[in-house]
Enzyme design. Structure first.
Site, PDB file in Angstrom:
ATOM      1  N   HIS A 326      52.139  43.915  46.131  1.00 33.30           N
ATOM      2  CA  HIS A 326      52.362  43.169  44.897  1.00 33.30           C
ATOM      3  C   HIS A 326      52.550  44.112  43.709  1.00 33.30           C
ATOM      4  CE1 HIS A 326      51.330  39.475  47.021  1.00 33.30           C
ATOM      5  NE2 HIS A 326      51.659  38.798  45.934  1.00 33.30           N
ATOM      6  N   LYS A 391      42.904  33.275  51.660  1.00 33.35           N
ATOM      7  CA  LYS A 391      41.581  32.664  51.848  1.00 33.35           C
ATOM      8  C   LYS A 391      40.849  32.683  50.516  1.00 33.35           C
ATOM      9  CE  LYS A 391      38.960  36.821  53.107  1.00 33.35           C
ATOM     10  NZ  LYS A 391      38.046  37.460  54.060  1.00 33.35           N
TER      11      LYS A 391
END
Length: 454
Positions: A326, A391
């Protein structure tokens, strides 16, 4: 004085790294089975069945229980009557770690420097080594594999020495609540109370190897379990170590460990390595899930009409990208005004797999903590990203961004990396190959089990 070549330490650490990553401990396995049998909720039974089945699959294939094969922590107790020859202790330990992680295709997750050089060492070394000199002529070695998802929610508090038992319980409960799904419950809690700030933290990790308790400790653990109340089912086990401390201190350290609490130990006696493995008869549990929705990643309208709580089986093309990817994606965007690959109507899976063994499409793979990618979400969803998979909870700002752009957030169950890897039918690195496990991969998945969170 007996001489021991440190090559024995290297050999032992190699085997312990393998065992800890692949073999699930018998005491926790029995607790998991009890939790499964006593659970009345279908969703909870499916979750526990997946964990149990992943344990068997990992052992049968000799692949790691979790893709985050962690940072290796080694506790050495060396008899003072021994004379060690050969490599230095640290060199022997790190050689054992490096060889085990290379030969067994475990994920390497250690960076050179936490602040100044976050490039991967490529060997999962150096390990964290603690050495005690003890009476006798034996060497005891304990290895703890510590994943980052749960470690990030471990903590220490210097409490008032007059703190009550309830004060301590409340601190522990809040820590577990904060960790939430990000730590892959049901968790194992290691508690260290006493000493100084640093020694309490060390005790909280040594506690995972402790199995014998006196009456006071048993009463404390039972009272804590009762105090946890509604979140008691999110705690698989509680471990405790205490010690002396300063009259003005009450250090309380909590190490959170996921259900994949991975540890192994051995001792070296008369140049013989004696391992302490107790391997249960692992079994498979049939998973019969109701109300599953099959979704193709290319069917954008169907993806957008999914509702929170829907349980889906996702098939189609998705991309992996986590922290380092990212960062590079956004540096690329800031320089060129576009991303290095098309994200419009695409799905990003926050995951970094283990290296694939010969014949494997991908190594064990599973979700990492989504919240670490929150700062990137607004622009990604604005530029057309349709969904992310990870998650744990998202920040309120990220939730707002996802909903604003009519995106979706899917949750994958943590700690079942071998099961998830079986859903991956194709894998190809398409960007940032130099990042290793954090490179961007294009995957083709079939029936990847997910839950719609947003």
């Amino acid at each position: 004085m007996q001489c021991i070549d440190t090559r024995l330490i290297q050999e032992a650490v190699y085997k312990l790294c393998l065992d800890a990553n692949v073999i699930y401990s018998s005491d926790l396995y029995n607790k998991l089975l009890h939790s499964f049998e006593s659970s009345e909720l279908e969703s909870e039974k499916i979750k526990l069945a997946n964990i149990v089945n992943n344990i068997k699959l990992a052992y049968d294939t000799k692949r790691p229980l979790c893709q985050d094969t962690g940072q290796v922590i080694v506790f050495l107790e060396i008899g003072q009557n021994l004379n060690l020859t050969g490599k230095s202790i640290s060199e022997a330990v790190n050689s054992g770690i490096a060889a085990s992680y290379k030969d067994n295709y475990f994920r390497k997750s250690v960076v050179n420097n936490s602040l100044f050089d976050r490039s991967n060492t490529g060997e999962n070394t150096p390990g964290v080594i603690y050495t005690d000199i003890v009476p006798g002529d034996e060497i005891n070695i304990k290895v703890l594999i510590k994943g980052a998802g749960s470690e990030n929610y471990s903590t220490v508090r210097m409490m008032n020495p007059a703190a009550s038992e309830q004060d301590i319980f409340e601190f522990i409960k809040n820590t577990v609540l904060t960790a939430g799904e990000k730590s892959c419950p049901p968790v194992v809690i290691g508690i260290g109370i006493g000493g100084t700030m640093d020694s309490a933290a060390l005790m909280s990790k040594k506690a995972f190897f402790k199995n014998v308790y006196n009456n006071e400790e048993i009463a404390f653990i039972k009272a804590l379990a009762d105090y946890l109340g509604d979140i008691k089912n999110n705690v698989l086990d509680i471990k405790l170590m205490t010690s002396s401390t300063h009259i003005a201190c009450m250090p309380v350290a909590i190490t959170i460990n996921c259900h994949c609490t991975r540890h192994a130990e051995c001792k070296i006696v008369n140049s013989e390595i004696i391992y302490k493995n107790e391997i249960p008869a692992y079994k498979a549990i049939p998973v019969v899930a109701q109300s599953l929705i099959r979704i193709n990643a290319d069917d954008i309208n169907s993806v957008k009409y999914l509702q929170r709580g829907d349980r889906i089986l996702l098939s189609g093309e998705i991309y992996t990208a986590r922290d380092a990817a990212h960062k590079l994606m956004f540096e690329y965007y800031n320089k060129y005004g576009e991303f290095p690959f098309d994200i419009n109507n695409k799905i990003i899976f926050y995951a970094g797999p283990c290296p694939a063994k010969p014949g494997e499409i991908i190594g064990p793979v599973g979700p990492t903590t989504s919240a670490r990618m929150d700062k990137y979400c607004d622009l990604l969803y604005k530029q057309g990203l349709i969904a992310t998979i990870g998650k744990g909870e998202r920040s309120p700002e990220t939730v707002d961004s996802i909903l604003k752009y009519n995106g979706r957030y899917f949750v994958a169950q943590g700690g079942i990396s071998c099961i998830i890897a079986k859903c991956v039918k194709k894998s190809e690195v398409i960007a940032f190959d130099e990042l290793g496990t954090e490179a961007v991969r294009k995957l083709y998945v079939e029936d990847l089990p997910l839950t719609v969170e947003l």
